[in-house]
Design a protein around this motif. Structure first.
Motif, short mmCIF file in Angstrom:
data_model
loop_
_atom_site.label_atom_id
_atom_site.label_comp_id
_atom_site.label_asym_id
_atom_site.label_seq_id
_atom_site.Cartn_x
_atom_site.Cartn_y
_atom_site.Cartn_z
N SER A 162 0.84 -1.14 0.01
CA SER A 162 0.25 -0.20 -0.13
C SER A 162 0.73 1.18 -0.02
O SER A 162 0.28 2.44 -0.74
CB SER A 162 -0.96 0.01 1.38
OG SER A 162 -1.62 1.22 1.36
N GLY A 165 1.86 1.74 -3.46
CA GLY A 165 0.58 1.48 -4.50
C GLY A 165 0.49 2.66 -5.39
O GLY A 165 0.15 2.47 -6.61
N GLU A 166 0.75 3.96 -5.04
CA GLU A 166 0.40 5.17 -5.88
C GLU A 166 1.45 5.33 -7.02
O GLU A 166 1.21 5.97 -7.86
CB GLU A 166 0.46 6.53 -4.93
CG GLU A 166 -0.22 7.62 -5.60
CD GLU A 166 -0.39 8.82 -4.59
OE1 GLU A 166 -0.75 9.80 -5.31
OE2 GLU A 166 -0.39 8.51 -3.51
N ASN A 168 3.61 2.69 -8.30
CA ASN A 168 3.71 1.45 -8.97
C ASN A 168 2.95 1.64 -10.42
O ASN A 168 1.92 2.41 -10.46
CB ASN A 168 3.07 0.01 -8.63
CG ASN A 168 3.97 -0.31 -7.09
OD1 ASN A 168 5.02 0.18 -7.32
ND2 ASN A 168 3.18 -1.00 -6.19
N GLY A 171 -0.73 2.18 -10.68
CA GLY A 171 -1.38 2.28 -9.53
C GLY A 171 -1.89 3.76 -9.44
O GLY A 171 -2.24 4.22 -10.42
N LYS A 173 -4.29 6.36 -6.01
CA LYS A 173 -4.95 6.22 -4.72
C LYS A 173 -5.78 5.20 -4.59
O LYS A 173 -5.95 4.70 -3.50
CB LYS A 173 -5.58 7.56 -4.55
CG LYS A 173 -4.77 8.77 -4.47
CD LYS A 173 -5.43 10.00 -4.12
CE LYS A 173 -4.60 11.12 -3.99
NZ LYS A 173 -5.15 12.73 -3.90
N ASP A 174 -6.62 4.55 -5.36
CA ASP A 174 -7.26 3.56 -5.35
C ASP A 174 -6.83 2.13 -4.88
O ASP A 174 -7.17 1.23 -4.29
CB ASP A 174 -8.20 3.17 -6.82
CG ASP A 174 -9.17 4.18 -6.70
OD1 ASP A 174 -9.55 4.87 -6.03
OD2 ASP A 174 -9.63 4.45 -8.08
N GLU A 175 -5.46 2.18 -5.63
CA GLU A 175 -4.72 0.89 -5.29
C GLU A 175 -4.22 1.02 -3.88
O GLU A 175 -4.02 -0.04 -3.18
CB GLU A 175 -3.18 1.02 -6.23
CG GLU A 175 -3.71 0.42 -7.61
CD GLU A 175 -4.00 -1.29 -7.71
OE1 GLU A 175 -3.33 -1.88 -7.26
OE2 GLU A 175 -5.33 -1.45 -8.06
N LYS A 178 -7.08 0.03 -1.56
CA LYS A 178 -7.27 -1.42 -1.79
C LYS A 178 -6.32 -2.22 -1.08
O LYS A 178 -6.89 -3.12 0.05
CB LYS A 178 -6.90 -1.93 -3.38
CG LYS A 178 -7.03 -3.07 -3.45
CD LYS A 178 -6.62 -3.58 -4.83
CE LYS A 178 -6.49 -5.07 -5.33
NZ LYS A 178 -6.04 -5.73 -6.55
N TYR A 179 -5.18 -2.02 -0.98
CA TYR A 179 -4.08 -2.86 -0.23
C TYR A 179 -4.12 -2.34 1.30
O TYR A 179 -3.81 -3.43 2.30
CB TYR A 179 -2.66 -2.69 -0.58
CG TYR A 179 -2.56 -3.44 -1.93
CD1 TYR A 179 -2.55 -5.06 -1.78
CD2 TYR A 179 -2.39 -2.82 -3.27
CE1 TYR A 179 -2.34 -5.57 -3.05
CE2 TYR A 179 -2.59 -3.50 -4.35
CZ TYR A 179 -2.39 -4.80 -4.44
OH TYR A 179 -2.35 -5.67 -5.55
N GLU A 182 -7.00 -4.31 2.59
CA GLU A 182 -6.56 -5.94 2.98
C GLU A 182 -5.74 -6.14 3.99
O GLU A 182 -5.68 -7.02 4.70
CB GLU A 182 -5.89 -6.06 1.54
CG GLU A 182 -6.65 -6.46 0.41
CD GLU A 182 -7.66 -7.41 0.39
OE1 GLU A 182 -7.49 -8.43 0.89
OE2 GLU A 182 -8.76 -7.31 -0.27
#
Length: 204
Positions: A162, A165-166, A168, A171, A173-175, A178-179, A182
């Protein structure tokens, strides 16, 4: 020189040398015996005086301070879950941009700093078997510790992903979110496992 040809003086000298040789040999043997006896005595004393190794330290039950660490860590995890969005959101000063941050998750699980209450708490769990607890709860306790280890490892992995994530490929903000969610799911499992551990050791 054959013995019968030796003069009395020479014969006396030879006998004395023989006796001296025998005496020297006995002295050497005695000296060796004394050396080994002393060596073994010193070795025995050394073993007796040696401090207990760290392995023996684990044979003691958890201290009150160690049990308090579990309690405090459990409260911090509860606070994280009850205020998850707030705790995992960081805003810049003066009303700047806000972003989600998974670092508080790792901190609550004892994965961030040596000062975190749950840092290497598995070492405290390992001492629980030396506590006077209900034998019927031991299996439940060990299952909970395995669940704890599994969930914090998974949560840590999701939190780490996470964090990046932004940046990658594909990627954003949604990614990140998401993590982050999780990771939160694993924190919920970890919280339940820790609650079971506290119940088993009577440290609620």
């Amino acid at each position: 020189i054959p013995p019968h040809r030796l003069t009395n003086k020479e014969h006396h000298t030879t006998c004395n040398q023989s006796r001296l040789s025998t005496n020297d040999h006995d002295a050497v043997l005695a000296s060796r015996r004394d050396f080994f006896v002393s060596a073994f005595s010193l070795a025995g004393a050394f073993v007796v005086l040696l401090p207990k190794s760290p392995a023996f330290a684990l044979e003691n039950p958890p201290t009150k301070a160690e049990l308090d660490r579990i309690k405090l860590g459990y409260k911090q995890i509860q606070n994280l879950l009850n205020n998850f969005e707030k705790e995992t959101t960081v805003c810049r000063d003066n009303g700047g941009e806000c972003k989600r941050d998974a670092d508080p998750i790792r901190k609550a699980l004892g994965l961030r700093s040596t000062t975190d209450p749950l840092f290497q708490i598995e070492k405290v769990f390992a001492k629980v078997k030396y506590m006077d607890i209900d034998p019927d709860k031991l299996d439940q306790f060990f299952d909970a510790t395995e669940e704890w280890n599994s969930s914090i490892n998974m949560s840590n992995s999701m939190a780490f992903i996470s964090q990046f994530g932004e940046y990658n490929p594909g990627g954003g903000k949604d990614e990140v979110l998401k993590y982050l969610n999780e990771s939160k799911k694993q924190v919920v499992i970890a919280e339940k496992a820790l609650k079971t551990i506290l119940d088993c050791i009577g440290a609620e």
